[in-house]
Write a protein that holds these residues in place. Structure first.
Motif, mmCIF file in Angstrom:
data_model
loop_
_atom_site.group_PDB
_atom_site.id
_atom_site.type_symbol
_atom_site.label_atom_id
_atom_site.label_comp_id
_atom_site.label_asym_id
_atom_site.label_seq_id
_atom_site.Cartn_x
_atom_site.Cartn_y
_atom_site.Cartn_z
ATOM 1 N N ILE A 142 0.882 -1.161 0.000
ATOM 2 C CA ILE A 142 0.000 0.000 0.000
ATOM 3 C C ILE A 142 0.924 1.215 0.000
ATOM 4 C CG2 ILE A 142 -1.728 1.282 1.308
ATOM 5 C CD1 ILE A 142 -2.719 -1.463 2.373
ATOM 6 N N LYS A 143 0.792 2.073 -0.996
ATOM 7 C CA LYS A 143 1.769 3.143 -1.220
ATOM 8 C C LYS A 143 1.608 4.374 -0.319
ATOM 9 C CE LYS A 143 4.607 2.830 -3.657
ATOM 10 N NZ LYS A 143 5.910 2.299 -3.268
ATOM 11 N N SER A 144 0.410 4.622 0.196
ATOM 12 C CA SER A 144 0.208 5.808 1.024
ATOM 13 C C SER A 144 -1.048 5.635 1.865
ATOM 14 C CB SER A 144 0.082 7.053 0.143
ATOM 15 O OG SER A 144 -1.033 6.936 -0.705
ATOM 16 N N GLU A 145 -1.275 6.591 2.747
ATOM 17 C CA GLU A 145 -2.493 6.512 3.540
ATOM 18 C C GLU A 145 -3.703 6.762 2.636
ATOM 19 O OE1 GLU A 145 -3.335 10.569 5.834
ATOM 20 O OE2 GLU A 145 -1.368 9.741 6.283
ATOM 21 N N PRO A 146 -4.880 6.278 3.038
ATOM 22 C CA PRO A 146 -6.061 6.438 2.178
ATOM 23 C C PRO A 146 -6.457 7.898 2.020
ATOM 24 C CG PRO A 146 -6.684 5.582 4.330
ATOM 25 C CD PRO A 146 -5.182 5.608 4.295
#
Length: 160
Positions: free
Chosen positions: A79-83
């Motif tokens: 997962i590349k970043s926070e939502p």
């Protein structure tokens, strides 16, 4: 790169997002497909951005490491970043909620299992523990004196 995309009709609320913090992580529930043999795993898998596992034969780590039971190849995803929050708009538009980097696998379907949150569009009233798993969600905003809702959700995993 893959992205989880949402299209929804928000009434009276904005900033819809999963409740996803370090002490209480959100598990994104996906169906996964092997890009080598195209087999789709039977079960839903949960991926959180706060847990990592070692990738076999590598110094790297990923949020999800999986070995296909059909072709035995190992694949991984991060997962590349926070939502990103889904903002209210007059006309519902598809928006990226989450970016994923997948190697050897693809996420092909998503279900919004877990707690979501939003805030009142005009009142800033916090709405916590929104359950989207059964579909539409309805509540009442006391400060605004109006019904609030999340309806007609469409989840897609897209390239890009």
């Amino acid at each position: 790169m893959l992205a989880l995309q949402l299209t929804a009709e928000l009434t009276g609320v904005t900033d819809l997002r999963p409740m996803d913090v370090d002490g209480d992580p959100f598990y994104y529930m996906f169906k996964v497909s092997c890009t080598s043999c195209r087999e789709v795993h039977d079960n839903w898998i949960g991926v959180t951005r706060f847990e990592t596992r070692e990738i076999t034969g590598s110094r790297g780590e990923a949020n999800f490491v999986w070995r296909c039971k059909t072709c035995k190849r190992e694949s991984s995803a991060m997962i590349k970043s926070e939502p990103k929050p889904y903002q209210h708009s007059e006309v519902p538009k598809p928006k990226k909620i989450l970016e994923l980097e997948c190697r050897g696998c693809e996420f092909v379907e998503f279900k919004p299992e877990g707690n979501w949150e939003a805030k009142g569009l005009d009142s800033n009233t916090p709405f916590k523990e929104i359950d989207l798993n059964e579909g539409d969600w309805f509540d009442y905003d006391e400060k605004a004196g109006a019904e609030v809702s999340v309806k007609d959700m469409k989840w897609e995993v897209v390239r890009g």
